[in-house]
Enzyme design. Structure first.
Site, mmCIF file in Angstrom:
data_model
loop_
_atom_site.group_PDB
_atom_site.id
_atom_site.type_symbol
_atom_site.label_atom_id
_atom_site.label_comp_id
_atom_site.label_asym_id
_atom_site.label_seq_id
_atom_site.Cartn_x
_atom_site.Cartn_y
_atom_site.Cartn_z
ATOM 1 N N ASP A 45 1.026 -1.066 0.178
ATOM 2 C CA ASP A 45 -0.071 0.045 -0.007
ATOM 3 C C ASP A 45 0.913 1.360 -0.013
ATOM 4 O OD1 ASP A 45 -2.155 1.706 0.184
ATOM 5 O OD2 ASP A 45 -2.735 0.990 2.075
ATOM 6 N N ASP A 46 0.896 2.034 -0.906
ATOM 7 C CA ASP A 46 1.591 3.565 -1.128
ATOM 8 C C ASP A 46 2.980 3.223 -0.927
ATOM 9 O OD1 ASP A 46 -1.146 4.400 -0.712
ATOM 10 O OD2 ASP A 46 -1.043 5.453 1.151
ATOM 11 N N CYS A 85 -6.382 3.883 -3.676
ATOM 12 C CA CYS A 85 -6.417 2.516 -3.445
ATOM 13 C C CYS A 85 -7.705 1.639 -3.838
ATOM 14 C CB CYS A 85 -6.694 2.595 -1.782
ATOM 15 S SG CYS A 85 -6.838 1.117 -1.104
ATOM 16 N N ARG A 89 -6.970 -1.530 -6.886
ATOM 17 C CA ARG A 89 -7.403 -2.879 -6.415
ATOM 18 C C ARG A 89 -8.596 -3.539 -7.216
ATOM 19 N NH1 ARG A 89 -5.101 -3.176 -0.857
ATOM 20 N NH2 ARG A 89 -3.818 -1.240 -1.160
ATOM 21 N N LYS A 138 -5.788 -5.864 3.586
ATOM 22 C CA LYS A 138 -6.673 -4.813 3.097
ATOM 23 C C LYS A 138 -7.357 -4.884 2.039
ATOM 24 C CE LYS A 138 -6.096 -0.144 1.664
ATOM 25 N NZ LYS A 138 -5.338 1.086 1.799
ATOM 26 N N HIS A 140 -10.857 -3.123 1.059
ATOM 27 C CA HIS A 140 -11.079 -1.821 0.139
ATOM 28 C C HIS A 140 -11.870 -1.822 -0.824
ATOM 29 C CE1 HIS A 140 -9.925 2.670 1.046
ATOM 30 N NE2 HIS A 140 -11.137 2.403 1.005
ATOM 31 N N SER A 163 -8.231 0.809 4.814
ATOM 32 C CA SER A 163 -6.907 1.511 5.489
ATOM 33 C C SER A 163 -7.023 1.282 6.715
ATOM 34 C CB SER A 163 -6.611 2.769 5.107
ATOM 35 O OG SER A 163 -6.657 2.653 3.670
ATOM 36 N N HIS A 245 1.016 2.267 3.982
ATOM 37 C CA HIS A 245 0.361 3.550 3.968
ATOM 38 C C HIS A 245 0.794 4.714 4.712
ATOM 39 C CE1 HIS A 245 -3.814 5.056 3.270
ATOM 40 N NE2 HIS A 245 -4.114 5.058 4.661
ATOM 41 N N ASP A 296 0.031 -0.896 -5.079
ATOM 42 C CA ASP A 296 -1.241 -0.112 -5.308
ATOM 43 C C ASP A 296 -1.345 1.387 -6.004
ATOM 44 O OD1 ASP A 296 -1.014 1.196 -2.943
ATOM 45 O OD2 ASP A 296 -3.376 1.116 -2.456
ATOM 46 N N ASN A 297 -0.321 2.225 -5.478
ATOM 47 C CA ASN A 297 -0.103 3.620 -6.265
ATOM 48 C C ASN A 297 0.900 4.052 -5.275
ATOM 49 O OD1 ASN A 297 -2.970 3.882 -4.151
ATOM 50 N ND2 ASN A 297 -1.184 4.718 -3.471
ATOM 51 N N LYS A 327 0.823 9.509 -4.720
ATOM 52 C CA LYS A 327 -0.726 8.993 -4.608
ATOM 53 C C LYS A 327 -1.615 10.031 -5.140
ATOM 54 C CE LYS A 327 -3.355 7.624 -0.752
ATOM 55 N NZ LYS A 327 -3.193 6.812 0.209
#
Ligand code: NAG
Ligand code: NAG
Ligand code: NAG
Ligand code: NAG
Ligand code: NAG
Length: 525
Positions: A45-46, A85, A89, A138, A140, A163, A245, A296-297, A327
């Site tokens: 994540d991130d 996010c 996904r 996660k 989401h 998150s 994140h 994811d980004n 992001k």
């Protein structure tokens, strides 16, 4: 049988032999099952492109991932399908951009809906083909009712619904706002974020103990691999990490919290977690497991020293105007993510690929390797072998979900620009460019100086970009597209005691027992 030639397999030429190996066999069920490879997709994540040591020498916190890069293939021009996010996904699991699958922005704690129910997930496709499927981490993509992962093709779920900073907290820890303080001040209140941890449909902990989350993910993932390998069935494990994140409360907190200390410690914790999964694969199902690691980004720049590194992809043009490459933006830092592929004996070791690829290519690649069909009555974004990518607006500027940046070979055109909130609080203004800004990434990875619109290079490239964009928009306009329900209702908040808003200050026992019976019905996978 529909023969697919996913981009990944074609462009990463080395994988092509592998593709033929799986596509040209006409097998009876049993042998076909034996031939089907296992898939592990780890989505951080991130995470920043520069957070991977193998990408960016300044980073020293990823020894396990760097080793995986040496034993596999590193993709240096791989992109998330969106810069935020839920859309990212959704595209990974459907092989379709948000304009098709309906997921154009993030779901909230109170979201009623999720990934539209008539979208077919990768897990559903693989489950139908005999795979055991698990998502750990996660989700989401909607948590309410039928949007829960157990109803979207996953036999097993262990993780948090969104998150780890989406809830109130009494002790912010390493996190910064927007995690708001909880309204309750009684002695037995939560000290973490008021967030549930699910095992299948049961809330097993609320609030979740973030200190032990990485260890629990590693344990559940290795158990799943063990049990799946003993079952004789192929498996698909989707591990969607809470890292990076913002740094979690860690098992071993750093001694020096100033500077980049907390982020580094969290990065090392994530790296160790990936290392544990890879060790498990190497000691059980090494020869038959295709392993991806990606993000994811890009990093969340407004978190300052608690955000990752974009490496060289600074979005210099934007930086000069406020905000930056991170992001939520279509600048490289927003969607170019560290990516590794590992498959012992199949994917050559220690190679770097500069093929232009994105998360939408994962779906057709895995479907093809599993020797099954893509779902009918819709189109996919990863099947076209041309060297183009379409980047949707993900919050920083422009109408959300709309494609406002296009990549063609090493050229990138922006129709709309805007910067994500930077550490200093600045955000770049939204600007529209009827004559798109055009950067040549081969000599300008920072996206600093756009080509002059009168330049011969600009004139030569623009028509092709315009054609590619109108072709994809036409393709989407005639596709079956889905619409996500983004409405809110407080009763959609997952809670172990529905009598209380986010069940604060209440023990979880009664609901847990009730849900355990439910779990017996859905099975322990
Ligand atoms: C959270 O997990 C850590 C690490 O396993 C443990 O030491 C701690 O006691 C746990 N906290 C609670 C409140 O259970
Ligand atoms: C903690 O980190 C900061 C920033 O990197 C550095 O300036 C400081 O000297 C460090 N403190 C200690 C005690 O190491
Ligand atoms: C991987 O490749 C790099 C660069 O070509 C080289 O320096 C390194 O020694 C290689 N590592 C292994 C384990 O072969
Ligand atoms: C859309 O779905 C219908 C059936 O519901 C199907 O006939 C049609 O071919 C689909 N369109 C595309 C582009 O796949
Ligand atoms: C999903 O359902 C909606 C509404 O019935 C429809 O318009 C859309 O085409 C469907 N999507 C797909 C992929 O079939």
């Amino acid at each position: 049988m529909l023969i697919l030639f996913p981009k990944t397999l074609l462009l990463a030429g080395c994988l092509i032999g592998l593709f033929y190996h799986f596509s040209d066999l006409s097998l009876g069920g049993k042998r076909a099952d034996l031939e089907k490879p296992n898939f592990i997709v780890i989505l951080a994540d991130d995470v920043g492109w520069g957070d991977l040591g193998a990408n960016w020498a300044k980073t020293k916190d990823t020894p396990n991932l760097d080793k995986m890069a040496e034993e596999g293939m590193r993709f240096v021009d791989f992109h998330s399908a969106a810069s935020t996010c839920s859309p990212s996904r959704a595209s990974l699991l459907t092989g379709r951009l948000g304009l098709r699958n309906g997921v154009t922005h993030n779901f909230a704690v109170t979201s009623v809906g999720g990934l539209p129910l008539n979208e077919t997930t990768l897990a559903e496709v693989l489950k139908d083909a005999g795979y055991l499927t698990a998502v750990i981490g996660k989700w989401h993509l909607g948590h309410n009712g039928p949007y829960h992962p157990n109803f979207r093709g996953f036999d097993y779920y262990f993780g948090i619904p969104y998150s780890h900073d989406m809830g109130c907290t009494d002790t912010p820890g390493y996190d910064l706002p927007p995690c708001p303080p909880c309204p309750c001040s009684q002695r037995d209140c939560y000290t973490g974020v008021a967030l549930p941890l699910f095992e299948n449909t049961v809330i097993v902990q609320q609030h979740v103990n973030l200190t032990s989350l990485a260890a629990q993910y590693a344990e559940k993932a290795t158990q799943f691999i063990q049990r799946a390998s003993e079952s004789g069935r192929p498996f698909f494990l989707y591990l969607a990490l809470a890292h990076m994140h913002v740094p979690l409360v860690m098992a071993q907190p750093p001694t020096n919290l100033s500077g980049h200390g907390a982020y580094s410690a969290s990065l090392r914790e994530m790296d160790a977690l990936v290392g544990r999964i890879k060790d498990k694969v190497d000691s059980t199902v090494k020869e038959n497991t295709f392993f991806w690691f990606t993000g994811d980004n890009g990093p969340w720049s407004q978190k300052c020293e608690l955000a990752g590194s974009v490496g060289p992809f600074t979005g210099a043009w934007q930086q000069q105007r406020g905000g930056g490459s991170a992001k939520q933006t279509t600048w490289e830092g927003g969607h170019r993510v560290p990516t590794l592929a590992y498959w012992a004996g199949r994917i050559p070791a220690n190679e770097t690929s500069s093929a232009l690829l994105s998360t939408v290519d994962v779906f057709p690649t895995l479907v093809s390797l599993a020797n099954v069909r893509v779902p009918p009555n819709r189109r996919f974004d990863g099947l076209d072998v041309s060297e183009t990518l379409f980047h949707p607006n993900s919050g920083a500027a422009g109408r959300i979900g709309e494609i406002k940046a296009v990549r063609l070979d090493h050229y990138k055109a922006f129709y709309t620009t805007g910067g994500a909130k930077a550490c200093d609080g600045s955000t770049g203004p939204e600007e529209h460019h009827p004559a798109p800004l055009l950067f040549n990434l081969a000599r300008d990875v920072q996206e600093q100086v756009p080509l002059a619109s009168q330049a011969a290079e600009y004139q030569a490239v623009l028509p092709e970009i315009t054609r590619a964009l109108s072709a994809v928009l036409q393709d989407i306009a005639t596709d079956n597209v889905s619409t996500a329900d983004y409405s809110h209702d407080p009763t959609a908040i997952p809670c172990c005691n529905p009598q209380h808003v986010v069940c604060r200050c209440q023990p979880c026992r009664p609901a847990l027992e009730e849900c355990s019976r439910e779990a017996d019905r859905t099975g322990s996978w």
